[in-house]
Design an enzyme around this catalytic site. Sequence first.
Site, PDB file in Angstrom:
ATOM      1  N   LYS A 173      19.340 -11.490  13.832  1.00 18.90           N
ATOM      2  CA  LYS A 173      18.250 -10.584  13.460  1.00 18.90           C
ATOM      3  C   LYS A 173      18.512  -9.289  14.213  1.00 18.90           C
ATOM      4  O   LYS A 173      18.140  -9.155  15.381  1.00 18.90           O
ATOM      5  CB  LYS A 173      16.906 -11.200  13.866  1.00 18.90           C
ATOM      6  CG  LYS A 173      15.694 -10.757  13.047  1.00 18.90           C
ATOM      7  CD  LYS A 173      15.427  -9.277  13.027  1.00 18.90           C
ATOM      8  CE  LYS A 173      14.758  -8.762  14.278  1.00 18.90           C
ATOM      9  NZ  LYS A 173      14.688  -7.269  14.307  1.00 18.90           N
ATOM     10  N   GLU A 245      18.158 -11.161  27.834  1.00 15.98           N
ATOM     11  CA  GLU A 245      18.694 -10.054  28.641  1.00 15.98           C
ATOM     12  C   GLU A 245      17.814  -8.845  28.387  1.00 15.98           C
ATOM     13  O   GLU A 245      17.692  -8.410  27.240  1.00 15.98           O
ATOM     14  CB  GLU A 245      20.148  -9.749  28.248  1.00 15.98           C
ATOM     15  CG  GLU A 245      21.142 -10.782  28.734  1.00 15.98           C
ATOM     16  CD  GLU A 245      21.141 -10.969  30.244  1.00 15.98           C
ATOM     17  OE1 GLU A 245      20.724 -10.048  30.970  1.00 15.98           O
ATOM     18  OE2 GLU A 245      21.528 -12.057  30.691  1.00 15.98           O
TER      19      GLU A 245
END
Length: 477
Positions: A173, A245
Amino acid sequence: MSNVYGSLINGEWDNSGVQTPNINPSDISKTLGHMASATPVQVSDAVAAARAAQPGWEAVKLEEKKNILHAIGQELIDRCDEIGKILSSEEGKPFAEGRGETFRAGEFYQYYAAECLRQIGESAASVRPGINIEISREAIGVAGLITPWNFPIAIAAWKMGPALAYGNTVVLKPSEVTPATAHLLAEVLNKHLPRGVFNMVQGGGDVGAALSSGKIDAVSFTGSVSTGRKIAKAAIENMARIQCEMGSKNPIVIMDNADMNIAVDQSLHGAFGASGQKCTASSRLIVHEKVHDEFVEKLAKAAEAKKVGHALSEGTELGPVVSETQMNKILGYMDIAKEEGGELITGGTRLERDTEGYYLAPTIYTRTKNDMRVNREEIFGPMTCVQKVSSYEEGLEIANDTEFGLAASIITNNLKEAEHYKRNARYGSVLVNLATAGLDYHVPFGGRNSSSYGPREQGMHAKDFYTIMKTAYTNPG
Ligand code: NAD
């Protein structure tokens, strides 16, 4: 005819979703195409396609997998001018950086092509005589990958390379802000991979939310802390493995004994490279009082000499920021810096160019304190804040006083300080006489505290996330 960037499900393109225009931040009168957003049904179809393709992909011979990943990498490298130009057009980074990022994405695939062959297990002695123990790694299954706009091709590559190398299938995505780069990447992957191994759903946060709460085995996310929190909560409902992250407020400590050229060059590169839109951007400059004034004067001069312009114009060193929302957020932080008592040294404004775009001047504030919002919150733009300190110890303490922990630098000629900083800066990456940005691709990358959650990305340690261990016992009889 306008380009439409749709979703790729089981090898077929689907452009049926609601479309939104993809604006060029260097020239907002230009639309590069339209992104067609995936529906929840399309998201679950993509996951189902990945699920169906996974056992077949895991069973593909290692050398064949290696050759496929290598060919993907080679095609990205061969087409880095063409893809880099589209990347720079929709993201705004200068063409040299867009091209360089595409080339680097190719290198990631080629690195993980070689990793396909390095699938080496362990053996252990049993506490029971005559029993053999083998420890091996297997694919986890279907990985959902959710990526930001600031490195639209490199981040997808550093997640997808290991996901595929270790036998997983993927649903990507990409960011809704950079659908054209994702489209080109998907075309390349679809050409080389068997059907269903790679799937992509285009769209914004709602599509990402549908994916992270879907029937996936792992989600790897890069983006902001607030989104990371939502994704981790959604994924844990299905006990999916999670890797996030996120952002940071990366410091450079500049000591009184520093080489001033290195200090200025590295701060310039770290603070303003990619218009400061890097998770590793050097947004806090912590400078020893003895060299503070000289450093600020030289950095301001160098920042003012930076050529800000259209991402595709010859000689552009800083492109526009990515969107109007992002620009307004950064301008808002410039106001906050002033309100909090910071002194504007250079920049602080939007710039006009031949084409109307989201251009901002490289901006430096001094007289800032570490408890100000501009030193605590991620700004993600061409703006950096200077703090004055009177000792190494104070510099280190301020560097560590943050909720984040991605990358920290020190500029020093003192070996003792350098070694102490490497051991005591509480960050995922620590750099000496280098900026916080600009890291290698074959070694682990990640942070501490709010910057990271889960195992490291990149290099051979990426397998800790993309594989699951099996312990096998044999009684040979
Ligand atoms: P973002 O968090 O707004 O979006 C990132 C991705 O998450 C996009 O694809 C977005 O559509 C999707 N998303 C948004 N809401 C979601 C939800 N509720 N559920 C699932 N997905 C959702 O971040 P951004 O603005 O695209 O990128 C900038 C951020 O990324 C910065 O904070 C930067 O520090 C961070 N970043 C981190 C690293 C790193 O490796 N640490 C690298 C690059 C960027």
